[in-house]
Design a protein around this motif. Structure first.
Motif, PDB file in Angstrom:
ATOM      1  N   ARG C  54       0.840  -1.202   0.000  1.00 44.46           N
ATOM      2  CA  ARG C  54       0.000   0.000   0.000  1.00 44.46           C
ATOM      3  C   ARG C  54       0.871   1.247   0.000  1.00 44.46           C
ATOM      4  O   ARG C  54       1.992   1.235   0.517  1.00 44.46           O
ATOM      5  CB  ARG C  54      -0.919   0.004   1.210  1.00 44.46           C
ATOM      6  CG  ARG C  54      -1.683  -1.285   1.358  1.00 44.46           C
ATOM      7  CD  ARG C  54      -3.186  -1.066   1.417  1.00 44.46           C
ATOM      8  NE  ARG C  54      -3.877  -2.285   1.062  1.00 44.46           N
ATOM      9  CZ  ARG C  54      -4.401  -2.498  -0.155  1.00 44.46           C
ATOM     10  NH1 ARG C  54      -4.378  -1.551  -1.076  1.00 44.46           N
ATOM     11  NH2 ARG C  54      -4.985  -3.636  -0.421  1.00 44.46           N
ATOM     12  N   ILE C  55       0.333   2.314  -0.550  1.00 45.97           N
ATOM     13  CA  ILE C  55       1.121   3.535  -0.635  1.00 45.97           C
ATOM     14  C   ILE C  55       0.444   4.626   0.182  1.00 45.97           C
ATOM     15  O   ILE C  55      -0.667   5.037  -0.109  1.00 45.97           O
ATOM     16  CB  ILE C  55       1.267   3.962  -2.102  1.00 45.97           C
ATOM     17  CG1 ILE C  55       2.107   2.896  -2.809  1.00 45.97           C
ATOM     18  CG2 ILE C  55       1.925   5.322  -2.207  1.00 45.97           C
ATOM     19  CD1 ILE C  55       2.338   3.144  -4.253  1.00 45.97           C
ATOM     20  N   GLY C  56       1.133   5.045   1.235  1.00 49.36           N
ATOM     21  CA  GLY C  56       0.544   6.047   2.119  1.00 49.36           C
ATOM     22  C   GLY C  56       1.296   7.359   2.118  1.00 49.36           C
ATOM     23  O   GLY C  56       0.759   8.371   2.569  1.00 49.36           O
ATOM     24  N   CYS C  57       2.559   7.363   1.677  1.00 41.61           N
ATOM     25  CA  CYS C  57       3.274   8.648   1.726  1.00 41.61           C
ATOM     26  C   CYS C  57       4.326   8.793   0.642  1.00 41.61           C
ATOM     27  O   CYS C  57       4.638   9.890   0.244  1.00 41.61           O
ATOM     28  CB  CYS C  57       3.912   8.846   3.102  1.00 41.61           C
ATOM     29  SG  CYS C  57       5.347   7.780   3.410  1.00 41.61           S
ATOM     30  N   GLU C  58       4.908   7.721   0.198  1.00 45.35           N
ATOM     31  CA  GLU C  58       6.013   7.774  -0.769  1.00 45.35           C
ATOM     32  C   GLU C  58       7.173   8.621  -0.275  1.00 45.35           C
ATOM     33  O   GLU C  58       7.922   9.143  -1.077  1.00 45.35           O
ATOM     34  CB  GLU C  58       5.528   8.283  -2.130  1.00 45.35           C
ATOM     35  CG  GLU C  58       4.615   7.292  -2.836  1.00 45.35           C
ATOM     36  CD  GLU C  58       4.244   7.757  -4.236  1.00 45.35           C
ATOM     37  OE1 GLU C  58       4.807   7.201  -5.179  1.00 45.35           O
ATOM     38  OE2 GLU C  58       3.398   8.655  -4.367  1.00 45.35           O
ATOM     39  N   GLY C  60       8.795   7.459   2.902  1.00 47.56           N
ATOM     40  CA  GLY C  60       9.533   6.673   3.878  1.00 47.56           C
ATOM     41  C   GLY C  60       9.037   6.735   5.305  1.00 47.56           C
ATOM     42  O   GLY C  60       9.651   6.161   6.194  1.00 47.56           O
ATOM     43  N   VAL C  61       7.914   7.394   5.550  1.00 47.35           N
ATOM     44  CA  VAL C  61       7.484   7.553   6.934  1.00 47.35           C
ATOM     45  C   VAL C  61       6.406   6.547   7.331  1.00 47.35           C
ATOM     46  O   VAL C  61       6.490   5.950   8.404  1.00 47.35           O
ATOM     47  CB  VAL C  61       7.001   8.992   7.204  1.00 47.35           C
ATOM     48  CG1 VAL C  61       6.507   9.134   8.635  1.00 47.35           C
ATOM     49  CG2 VAL C  61       8.122   9.990   6.941  1.00 47.35           C
ATOM     50  N   CYS C  62       5.419   6.309   6.475  1.00 45.49           N
ATOM     51  CA  CYS C  62       4.224   5.607   6.955  1.00 45.49           C
ATOM     52  C   CYS C  62       4.418   4.090   7.078  1.00 45.49           C
ATOM     53  O   CYS C  62       3.776   3.452   7.894  1.00 45.49           O
ATOM     54  CB  CYS C  62       3.022   5.922   6.087  1.00 45.49           C
ATOM     55  SG  CYS C  62       3.013   5.045   4.520  1.00 45.49           S
ATOM     56  N   GLY C  63       5.254   3.520   6.241  1.00 42.78           N
ATOM     57  CA  GLY C  63       5.504   2.084   6.351  1.00 42.78           C
ATOM     58  C   GLY C  63       4.459   1.187   5.715  1.00 42.78           C
ATOM     59  O   GLY C  63       4.573  -0.041   5.795  1.00 42.78           O
ATOM     60  N   ALA C  64       3.445   1.766   5.060  1.00 43.14           N
ATOM     61  CA  ALA C  64       2.397   0.937   4.456  1.00 43.14           C
ATOM     62  C   ALA C  64       2.944   0.080   3.319  1.00 43.14           C
ATOM     63  O   ALA C  64       2.378  -0.953   2.982  1.00 43.14           O
ATOM     64  CB  ALA C  64       1.259   1.816   3.943  1.00 43.14           C
ATOM     65  N   CYS C  65       4.071   0.493   2.743  1.00 45.58           N
ATOM     66  CA  CYS C  65       4.633  -0.183   1.576  1.00 45.58           C
ATOM     67  C   CYS C  65       5.713  -1.186   1.973  1.00 45.58           C
ATOM     68  O   CYS C  65       6.436  -1.669   1.106  1.00 45.58           O
ATOM     69  CB  CYS C  65       5.228   0.853   0.640  1.00 45.58           C
ATOM     70  SG  CYS C  65       6.669   1.673   1.369  1.00 45.58           S
ATOM     71  N   LYS C  75      11.230  -0.247   2.733  1.00 44.72           N
ATOM     72  CA  LYS C  75      10.078   0.538   2.301  1.00 44.72           C
ATOM     73  C   LYS C  75      10.141   0.591   0.789  1.00 44.72           C
ATOM     74  O   LYS C  75      11.050   1.189   0.224  1.00 44.72           O
ATOM     75  CB  LYS C  75      10.133   1.912   2.950  1.00 44.72           C
ATOM     76  CG  LYS C  75       9.890   1.770   4.459  1.00 44.72           C
ATOM     77  CD  LYS C  75       9.841   3.048   5.232  1.00 44.72           C
ATOM     78  CE  LYS C  75       9.263   2.750   6.623  1.00 44.72           C
ATOM     79  NZ  LYS C  75       9.393   3.859   7.567  1.00 44.72           N
ATOM     80  N   CYS C  77       8.627   2.074  -1.427  1.00 40.85           N
ATOM     81  CA  CYS C  77       8.509   3.352  -2.132  1.00 40.85           C
ATOM     82  C   CYS C  77       9.873   4.020  -2.260  1.00 40.85           C
ATOM     83  O   CYS C  77      10.019   5.009  -2.951  1.00 40.85           O
ATOM     84  CB  CYS C  77       7.528   4.284  -1.422  1.00 40.85           C
ATOM     85  SG  CYS C  77       8.107   4.903   0.177  1.00 40.85           S
TER      86      CYS C  77
HETATM   87  S1  FES Z   1       4.525   4.640   1.222  1.00 45.22           S
HETATM   88 FE1  FES Z   1       4.897   5.452   3.181  1.00 45.22          FE
HETATM   89  S2  FES Z   1       6.801   4.556   3.633  1.00 45.22           S
HETATM   90 FE2  FES Z   1       6.476   3.935   1.619  1.00 45.22          FE
END
Ligand code: FES
Ligand SMILES: Cc1cc2nc3c(=O)[nH]c(=O)nc-3n(C[C@H](O)[C@H](O)[C@H](O)COP(=O)(O)OP(=O)(O)OC[C@H]3O[C@@H](n4cnc5c(N)ncnc54)[C@H](O)[C@@H]3O)c2cc1C
Ligand code: FES
Lengths: 817, 295, 173
Positions: C54-58, C60-65, C75, C77
């Motif tokens: 999943r992509i939440g920020c691109e 490096g912060v959210c960790g969804a990827c 990560k 992204c």
């Molecule tokens: S999309 Fe948030 S860390 Fe990769």
């Protein structure tokens, strides 16, 4: 039923013993499996065949005239499928409906940009990478204008954002309840203070997404998107497109990656993707907002308030009157949630018994991205300002704030309690809650506890100040719909409105019985993690006497569903349970009719029982699948049902006054008593929440697991709001927090251990006794944390007058002490 | 947030890498990509060529002999964090490493990338400046070494030429005999995965840890995000050296930190506040270093 | 078992240079001709159809990827797909091919450690990696490991419970 007495509940459930009913149990969520295996389909995952991607050119100026958009290089590029500018869309479509009359907001800026991140052009190509290449080829020439980012400056109208409006304050109001002047004249003491609530928002992990397809044959649109309240706010899309409601179907996938209110206002994206598909003869167009777009110009910031609060109180600690004034910075356009300034009227005095209250607001426009709704819907800052001024009054009298609060609480025998602002608290024992939370924390004062006096003293010597506060907060639930257009109504006419003029929205639910006996229920709302599918199954299984696994849950799109409110404002627990009950009864009646018809007997000779219809004499029985088959031969009339559940307050005459005058109607009062234990490092200003105690009551719990989840998640957001999150702007209107490096979301490192207890004081106004509780911790977290910091810094006489209480701000309070 | 097009090169030796740097125009080295990817996604950087150095196994090592510790530029934050050698010989590096982001970023990010990026808030740059780190640099013309303090020139500007690659970060152990030295890396990081508001790298060497009041022989103090480059404050070092460590001296040097830093206002930390943080964290870091020196 | 899957999206790339990569994704051989700038996250989602990424920020912060590349969590992204030529990649889809749940997934379900679920894949990958190295982590160790991931819905309490429950399940296996 035990009336309105709170009873403690055990949230541990034993699967073995709950065979009879499913509601009220922590039934495992049916949503989980597909998510856990990576098979859930969120909007970002939907990509039809031949789908093109859209991107937006966004301005970096806070305020400027658009002189020229030169898109020739992009348009002539072989990879480019489409470029549209504000001029282009103004030729074919309409401005987006605004929250207040008199302003046109175009989905792409036309003539002028009003905030950093405002879209100026859209580009469509095969994929997002190429789209961004093409965006780089577009040149926009601007004449920059003076920007205004401070709402207190904006309200002087030196720089006006919208000339057609002529002012930056498009809406304001003043409410006087009771004899406010007398109260303030006669009280022994009056103090006045200012409080700031920083611009924050929900920032769900999933950004906005849309896939729009235009069908040239039928001249209609199909729009998949993660908008919230798709059956209510679909007008923001179809009106923008210039089509009828029936021609624009908004469809929300069953899984949405969080919304918290913020996704109510995604119409810009829906409309733009639809326009693009329209211009491309129906080729599907997809848009996925990226995180920077989302944070800087995603129309998704929320409440941003400057309060001026006065409180009048006697020497014995009795609050005589409140005078609450605030300015709310709505950003560039007053969008749909303008009534966020009004919702606090529903909990005007929080848990306190005060008759005389003045409440006034100004809604101010500045060069910032627009406001949307966020969990709490404006109540969170109100409770924060109110509890802060209460602390100051207690300090002023040298009274323990616990005692000060205690003396002013609404008493259980006053329930149901009508607020000066005419909303009614249904049930609850607030003093008991305040006493109980203190009792829970007492343990921490014993040896080795977080508040062991010896430890507290030791820590203090090292500059680490500990404190705890005890506050009770009301969470208004199950909003009515009629009041929500108050600001667009003729307010002078409200005084002599009739009860008959009140137009509430019911909750719609329908179902049908399939060939195999499966009951498919259709929700007219959308969900974003609240577990509605699970709850619908539980409720209907109980109503129909069948198993949850015999029920499927699906969603209706905005065309299939009637206009209705949907999931916001802590409505669903109550509205869904009412609707499920009605639907179950209707379906049972229908199936009885069908069976009676088939057997050629009176309906009194048959009875619906545990999923089938039987002859009362026991001679015959028809299962659901048999009934479905019979019905199929008769033209599908009766193996289905549909029900509209009326809003529960419509049956309670005591709410009439609020209804006719369009004051916020929230008939359930969930409540929470919080006690965060905090430690403030006075040299660095850092605040650590050591542990958070919370006692929560949302009436009857339909699913304790989900209730607990909502409580924990809400509190985490409350902690973020209190300490970390903010969207500041500099004076020139440049946003300062456009990445998650700067807009700080709480992680495991910011969230303390939470000890949460639940009690159940059923609501007398709702079918199941449930109260709405979707917003809880976000409403009460910030106020309780701020007051706990006040308590920690009591030796310095500090009151936190700005949220978030960042380390820098804490230092500003303590450095000169 | 998608980067513009680039050509991708993956050399497997330093020699190949520096040749590519020499040959290609508008080329950017890519190590852990934990910083570069962000500015490329924003298109603040749009290099025509990316030279991925993740295949340079020769740069992934952590060595120590009696004289120095040497860390290959491609060593990941997680390598530093878990290195027994460093815990033993230069414990401030693991301490600085483990405070970077979360473990997943630390799996990729490298010390060379951090020094190459030269963010004034970076953890390693201020350690390097305080503890006389040396940066070893290679280009197709050969190799050179430069002291960290000369390396960091101005805000995100370094002595590194466009055709150069960092191969190694080296710390002489001379001044830091571990039995008499304590080190500490402390700072304020408001969320797990954001940059610190301010951090302090410190080291104290005493003459004899078993003495009642050992004399402080050598002090190092470096601050991150307290100016436009990582800074070392020698006046503080001079103030403490040659005397036993006292609380009163700590207060004095705290004030010196307050005076000597040159911070910029930022979103949630104005200049004055950062001076206060510099004062407080300088005191705490020195205090911790001192107590570590004495155990 | 290696199933072969070949992706050719050069059509979309027109005349921009592409490069061929060959890698194993969830034990499946994948060969693709891609632009070097293609992020690993986008490649896995759009070209290999692995939506659990999943992509939440691109940034490096959210960790969804978060996924695993050659045994390390990354990560996705912040990597380009070209970098993974010859690598082995594991995503949540690879944990359960017959629709059954592994102990971590089971524990997340039982402890109600997900609401909207958008962060869940990342947390599952992080939790698995933690428990592989450290079968009985302390609360502090869980805090550290999961600080790479953001969850906006749950408030983390149930996620701690899930990690501990998963640890127990794995111990009993
Ligand atoms: S999309 Fe948030 S860390 Fe990769
Ligand atoms: C969420 C998050 C939080 C973070 N928090 C912190 C923090 O608290 N403290 C901190 O210090 N850092 C932090 N960082 C940054 C992290 O440490 C990066 O890993 C580091 O700064 C860059 O290393 P890299 O290997 O990823 O370099 P890359 O991103 O690959 O490159 C960065 C720059 O250095 C150049 N470069 C790379 N290697 C070399 C070399 N060998 N020679 C010459 N130039 C080279 C590149 O060309 C590029 O310009 C954070 C990053 C993220 C994503
Ligand atoms: S469950 Fe929604 S972000 Fe974690």
């Amino acid at each position: 039923m035990s009336g309105s007495k709170a009873s403690p509940v055990d949230t541990e459930i034993d699967e073995e013993t709950n065979e009879e009913t499913f509601t009220g149990k922590g039934l495992d969520r049916v949503e989980d499996h597909r998510i856990l295996t990576g098979r859930a389909e969120y909007i970002h995952d939907i990509t039809p065949e031949d789908c093109l991607e859209m991107g937006l050119l966004r301005t970096t100026h806070a305020h400027a005239e658009i002189v020229e958009v030169d898109a020739v290089a992009a348009e002539e590029h072989p990879d480019c499928d489409l470029v549209l500018t504000g001029e282009d869309i103004a030729e074919h479509y309409n401005p987006m409906p605004c929250g207040l009359p008199g302003i046109s907001e175009w989905s792409l800026a036309k003539d002028r940009v009003h905030f950093v991140g405002e879209p100026v052009a859209l580009v469509v190509a095969s994929d997002r990478y190429v789209v961004e290449d093409l965006i780089d080829l577009i040149d926009v020439e601007y004449d920059t204008l003076e920007a205004v980012s401070d709402p207190l400056v904006a309200r002087t109208d030196d720089t006006v954002l919208h000339e057609e409006l002529g002012t930056n304050v498009p809406d304001d109001d003043e409410f006087v309840f009771g004899d406010v002047s007398d109260a303030f004249d006669e009280a022994d003491n009056v103090i006045e203070n200012q409080y700031s609530w920083g611009r924050i928002s929900g920032v769900p992990l999933e950004t906005a997404g849309v896939v729009a397809s235009y069908d040239a044959e039928t001249d209609t649109f199909d729009i998949d998107c993660n908008i919230q309240l798709h059956t209510l706010v679909d007008d923001t899309v179809y009106e923008t497109l210039g089509y009828d409601a029936d021609d624009v179907a908004l469809n929300v996938p069953p899984d949405v990656g969080g919304s918290f209110g913020t996704k109510i206002a995604l119409h810009r994206y829906c409309a733009l993707a639809a326009m693009a598909s329209h211009q491309l003869d129906g080729q599907p167009v997809k848009y996925v907002e990226d995180r920077i777009e989302n944070l800087q110009g995603g129309d998704m910031h929320s409440s941003d308030r400057e309060y001026l609060v006065r409180i009048a109180y006697d020497d014995d600690g009795t609050i005589r009157g409140l005078d609450i004034n605030f300015v709310d910075d709505y950003g560039a356009y007053p969008r749909y949630p303008v009534n966020q300034v009004l919702k606090p009227l529903s909990v005007l005095t929080n848990a306190y018994d005060v008759d005389a209250v003045r409440y006034s607001y100004e809604l101010v426009l500045t060069n910032k991205t627009s406001q949307t709704a966020y969990r709490g819907f404006g109540v969170d800052p109100h409770l924060y300002a109110l509890e802060s001024v209460v602390d100051e009054a207690a300090y002023d009298l040298s009274m323990d704030p616990y005692d000060f609060r205690w003396g002013n609480l609404i008493q259980p025998e006053q329930m149901p309690y009508k607020l000066p602002s005419k909303n009614i608290y249904d049930s609850g024992d607030f003093p008991e809650a305040q006493a109980r939370i203190k009792e829970l924390v007492e343990e921490e004062r014993t040896e080795g506890g977080l508040l062991d006096p010896e430890i507290v003293e030791q820590r203090r010597e090292n500059g680490k100040y500990r404190g705890v506060s005890y506050t009770v907060h009301i969470e208004p639930g199950v909003s009515g719909a009629d009041w929500t257009d108050r600001q667009r109504s003729d307010r002078d006419a409200l005084d002599d409105r009739d009860r008959a003029d009140v137009d509430e929205l019911p909750e719609h639910l329908r179902c049908e019985v399939g060939d195999d006996g499966t009951v498919t229920v259709y929700l007219a709302t959308d969900s974003s993690g609240q577990g509605h599918q699970t709850i619908a199954k539980q409720l209907l299984a109980d109503e129909l006497g069948i198993l949850p696994s015999e029920i499927e849950v699906e969603y209706l799109d905005s065309v299939e569903a009637p206009t209705e409110y949907g999931s916001a404002a802590s409505r669903m627990a109550v509205m869904l349970s009412g609707a499920a009950q009605g639907l179950g009864e209707t379906l049972a009646d229908n199936l009885e009719l069908l069976a009676a018809d088939h057997w050629n007997v009176e309906t009194s000779a048959v009875a619906y029982q545990d999923g089938a219809v039987e002859m009362i004499d026991g001679n015959d029985r028809l299962t659901r699948s048999e009934l479905a088959e019979i019905d199929a031969n008769f033209g599908d009339r009766l193996a289905q049902a549909s029900y509209n559940y009326q809003h529960p307050a419509t049956d309670v005459a005591a709410f009439d006054e609020a209804f006719v005058r369009k004051y916020p109607v929230y008939p359930t009062a969930a409540f929470a008593a919080n006690a965060p234990i905090v430690e403030v490092d006075i040299e660095t200003g850092e605040v650590e929440i050591l542990k958070l105690y919370s006692l929560r009551d949302c009436g009857t719990q339909l699913n304790p697991t989900i209730v607990e989840g909502q409580a924990q998640g809400g509190l985490a957001q409350g902690i973020g709001a209190a300490l970390l999150e903010e969207f500041p702007y500099d004076e020139s209107g440049q946003p300062q927090a456009v990445t998650l490096f700067d807009y700080l979301l709480p992680s495991t490192k910011n969230i303390p251990e939470m000890q949460i207890e639940h009690s159940e004081t059923p609501s007398p106004f709702t079918e199941t006794g449930a109260k709405g509780t979707g917003e809880g911790g976000m409403i009460d977290g910030p106020a309780s944390i701020a007051t706990a910091i006040n308590r920690a810094l009591e030796p310095m006489d500090v009151v936190v007058d700005r949220i978030p209480a960042t380390p820098n701000r804490i230092r500003d309070y303590v450095r000169d002490e | 947030m998608k980067p513009s097009p680039f050509e991708y090169h993956r050399p497997s030796t330093v020699e190949e890498a520096v040749d590519l740097l020499a040959d290609l125009s508008d080329a950017e080295l890519m190590a852990g990509n934990q910083s570069l990817s962000i500015i490329m996604s924003n298109r603040l950087a749009t290099p025509d060529h990316i030279i991925d150095i993740n295949g340079l196994d020769e740069l992934q090592y952590i060595d120590s002999d009696g004289d120095a510790v040497e860390i290959g530029a491609l060593s990941r934050h997680c390598d530093l964090e878990t290195s027994e050698i460093l815990r033993e010989a230069f414990p401030i590096l693991p301490e600085a490493a483990e405070q970077i982001a979360g473990p997943v970023v630390r799996n990729r990010g490298t010390i060379g990338g951090s020094i190459g990026e030269a963010d004034p808030a970076g953890n390693y740059p201020c350690v390097a400046v305080a503890l006389d780190g040396e940066v070893e640099i290679a280009s197709s013309d050969g190799r050179r070494t430069i002291g960290a303090e000369e390396y960091f020139i101005a805000y995100m500007l370094t002595d590194l030429e466009e055709d150069e690659l960092i191969t190694d970060i080296r710390f002489s152990r001379d001044a830091f005999p571990i039995s008499r030295t304590g080190m500490a890396f402390l700072g304020q990081k408001r969320a797990a995965q954001t940059w610190p508001t301010l951090s302090v790298a410190s080291s104290i060497r005493v003459d004899d840890p078993t003495a009642d009041a050992p004399t402080v022989e050598d002090v190092r103090i470096g601050l991150a995000n307290a100016a436009d480059v990582p800074i070392r404050i020698e006046a503080i070092e001079d103030e403490l050296e040659g005397e036993p460590f006292t609380e009163a001296a700590l207060d004095t040097v705290g004030e010196m930190a307050y005076e000597n830093v040159e911070p910029q206002d930022e979103m949630h930390a104005d200049e004055r506040y950062k001076r206060e943080l510099a004062r407080e964290y300088t005191k705490r870091a020195l205090n911790t270093a001192n107590s570590r020196a004495n155990t | 078992m290696y199933i072969s899957m070949s992706i050719n999206n050069s059509d979309a790339n027109r005349d921009r240079p592409t490069q061929e990569v060959s890698l194993a994704v969830n034990d499946e051989e994948v060969t693709a001709d891609i632009e070097p700038r293609l992020k690993l996250s986008d490649f896995l989602r759009n070209d290999v159809d692995l939506n659990s990424v999943r992509i939440g920020c691109e940034h490096g912060v959210c960790g969804a990827c978060t996924i695993s590349v050659d045994g390390d969590l990354v990560k996705s992204c912040m990597m380009y797909a070209v970098q993974t030529d010859g690598s082995e990649i594991e995503t949540v889809e690879g944990l359960s091919d017959d629709g059954s749940l592994d102990p971590v997934q089971e524990a997340f379900h039982e402890e109600h450690a997900l609401q909207c679920g958008f962060c869940t894949s990342g947390f599952i990958m992080s939790t698995r990696a933690l428990l592989q190295d450290n079968p009985d982590p302390s609360r502090e160790e869980i805090t550290e490991q999961l600080s790479s991931n953001i969850c906006r819905c749950t408030g983390y309490q149930n996620i701690y419970e899930a990690v501990e429950t998963a640890a127990e399940k794995m111990e009993n296996d």
